[in-house]
Design a protein around this motif. Sequence first.
Motif, short mmCIF file in Angstrom:
data_model
loop_
_atom_site.label_atom_id
_atom_site.label_comp_id
_atom_site.label_asym_id
_atom_site.label_seq_id
_atom_site.Cartn_x
_atom_site.Cartn_y
_atom_site.Cartn_z
N SER A 110 0.87 -1.18 0.00
CA SER A 110 0.00 0.00 0.00
C SER A 110 0.90 1.22 0.00
O SER A 110 2.11 1.11 0.19
N SER A 111 0.32 2.40 -0.21
CA SER A 111 1.20 3.56 -0.33
C SER A 111 0.46 4.87 -0.07
O SER A 111 -0.73 4.98 -0.38
N ASN A 112 1.18 5.84 0.50
CA ASN A 112 0.66 7.21 0.52
C ASN A 112 1.51 8.09 -0.38
O ASN A 112 1.49 9.30 -0.29
N SER A 113 2.28 7.43 -1.28
CA SER A 113 3.24 8.18 -2.09
C SER A 113 2.60 8.76 -3.34
O SER A 113 1.91 8.06 -4.08
N SER A 114 2.89 10.02 -3.60
CA SER A 114 2.37 10.63 -4.83
C SER A 114 2.98 9.97 -6.05
O SER A 114 2.40 9.98 -7.13
N GLY A 151 3.20 -10.45 3.77
CA GLY A 151 1.91 -9.76 3.68
C GLY A 151 2.04 -8.40 3.05
O GLY A 151 3.04 -8.10 2.39
N ASN A 152 1.02 -7.59 3.29
CA ASN A 152 0.96 -6.24 2.75
C ASN A 152 1.78 -5.29 3.63
O ASN A 152 1.76 -5.41 4.87
N ILE A 153 2.50 -4.38 3.01
CA ILE A 153 3.27 -3.39 3.78
C ILE A 153 2.84 -1.99 3.33
O ILE A 153 2.02 -1.85 2.42
N LEU A 154 3.39 -0.96 3.96
CA LEU A 154 3.12 0.42 3.52
C LEU A 154 4.40 1.06 3.02
O LEU A 154 5.43 1.01 3.71
N THR A 155 4.33 1.67 1.84
CA THR A 155 5.42 2.54 1.37
C THR A 155 4.98 3.97 1.62
O THR A 155 3.96 4.42 1.10
N SER A 156 5.75 4.67 2.45
CA SER A 156 5.37 6.01 2.88
C SER A 156 6.36 7.06 2.37
O SER A 156 7.56 6.81 2.33
N ASP A 157 5.85 8.21 1.99
CA ASP A 157 6.74 9.34 1.65
C ASP A 157 7.26 10.02 2.92
O ASP A 157 8.17 10.84 2.84
N LYS A 168 -1.90 3.38 13.00
CA LYS A 168 -3.08 2.56 13.33
C LYS A 168 -4.06 2.46 12.16
O LYS A 168 -4.76 1.46 12.00
N LYS A 169 -4.10 3.53 11.36
CA LYS A 169 -4.97 3.55 10.19
C LYS A 169 -4.66 2.37 9.25
O LYS A 169 -5.55 1.77 8.66
N TRP A 170 -3.38 2.03 9.13
CA TRP A 170 -2.96 0.94 8.26
C TRP A 170 -2.92 -0.39 9.03
O TRP A 170 -3.25 -1.44 8.48
N ALA A 171 -2.53 -0.31 10.29
CA ALA A 171 -2.39 -1.53 11.10
C ALA A 171 -3.72 -2.27 11.19
O ALA A 171 -3.77 -3.50 11.17
N LYS A 172 -4.83 -1.51 11.26
CA LYS A 172 -6.12 -2.21 11.42
C LYS A 172 -6.53 -2.96 10.15
O LYS A 172 -7.43 -3.79 10.17
N TYR A 173 -5.89 -2.67 9.03
CA TYR A 173 -6.11 -3.45 7.80
C TYR A 173 -5.04 -4.52 7.62
O TYR A 173 -4.87 -5.09 6.55
N GLY A 174 -4.25 -4.78 8.67
CA GLY A 174 -3.29 -5.88 8.63
C GLY A 174 -1.95 -5.54 8.01
O GLY A 174 -1.13 -6.44 7.79
N VAL A 175 -1.72 -4.25 7.70
CA VAL A 175 -0.42 -3.87 7.12
C VAL A 175 0.67 -4.16 8.14
O VAL A 175 0.56 -3.80 9.32
N LEU A 176 1.72 -4.84 7.70
CA LEU A 176 2.72 -5.37 8.65
C LEU A 176 3.74 -4.34 9.10
O LEU A 176 4.17 -4.35 10.24
N CYS A 177 4.17 -3.49 8.18
CA CYS A 177 5.28 -2.59 8.51
C CYS A 177 5.37 -1.46 7.49
O CYS A 177 4.66 -1.49 6.48
N VAL A 178 6.23 -0.50 7.78
CA VAL A 178 6.38 0.68 6.91
C VAL A 178 7.82 0.82 6.45
O VAL A 178 8.75 0.59 7.22
N GLU A 179 7.97 1.17 5.17
CA GLU A 179 9.26 1.59 4.62
C GLU A 179 8.98 2.63 3.55
O GLU A 179 7.89 3.20 3.55
N MET A 180 9.91 2.90 2.65
CA MET A 180 9.71 4.07 1.79
C MET A 180 9.94 3.84 0.29
O MET A 180 10.04 4.82 -0.46
N GLU A 181 10.05 2.59 -0.16
CA GLU A 181 10.40 2.39 -1.59
C GLU A 181 9.62 1.30 -2.34
O GLU A 181 9.52 1.36 -3.58
#
Length: 232
Positions: A110-114, A151-157, A168-181
């Motif tokens: 998943s991502s919040n990256s533009s 599983g699913n992770i988050l790529t964050s800017d 928590k917004k992502w954790a409640k959907y089961g996202v495991l961890c955050v990185e940036m790429e």
Amino acid sequence: MSIHIEAKKGEIAPTVLLPGDPMRAKWIAETFFDNPVLYNDVRGMFGYTGTYKGKPVSVQGTGMGAPSISIYIHELINEYDVQKLIRVGSAGSYQKDVNIRDIVIAMSSSSNSSMNELPFTGETFAPTANAELFLAAINAAKEKNIPVKAGNILTSDVFYQEDPEYYKKWAKYGVLCVEMETASLYTLAARFNVKALSLLTISDSLVTHETTTSDERAETFKEMIEIALAII
Ligand SMILES: O=P(O)(O)O[C@H]1O[C@H](CO)[C@@H](O)[C@H]1O
Ligand SMILES: O=c1cc[nH]c(=O)[nH]1
């Protein structure tokens, strides 16, 4: 030569490991490769080619964030004909049962990256790992007796989120961890029809606020690199 990589054609292997940190690239080349040769130090973003168990392999630092890794991925694929890209990164845990030093294999990101919004003009692309590499990594980890989570992770800017509860917004959907790429890696791999996978080691936890020391990180990164090298 490309704009950000000074290697000549043929000096980069068809399979490239991608750590964010250029010093990790140097460590990987010097620790695991036979006959590593430095092919890039433009901007201090080290790239090396060597062999592992007789197979040619490269490692290229990518810097931090989606824009930076996207530049290297573009040039590696389009100027150097790279076919297989394996990120070896660190990540922050979003779940109570994802502990520091755990290895996470990103099935999707998943991502919040533009960077991942701009090409799709309001619609949503699902950045997904290459299935063949993913299965190979799971099998390699099993054979080596290295526990992994997938599983699913988050790529964050954003590294420093203003709201400490943001995760928590992502954790409640089961996202495991955050990185940036990773989202950019998977999206560009799909765009240019090459294979990509992201392996991550948990370096800190947004849930418990634990962190690892740099020595501990090197030790656990070792297992992640062993999995990556098993699937080149
Ligand atoms: O350890 P690397 O591969 O750089 O990955 C993670 O670490 C950096 C942030 O500290 C970001 O690049 C993030 O994705
Ligand atoms: O918390 C973390 C740890 C590593 N990488 C990130 O992007 N965030």
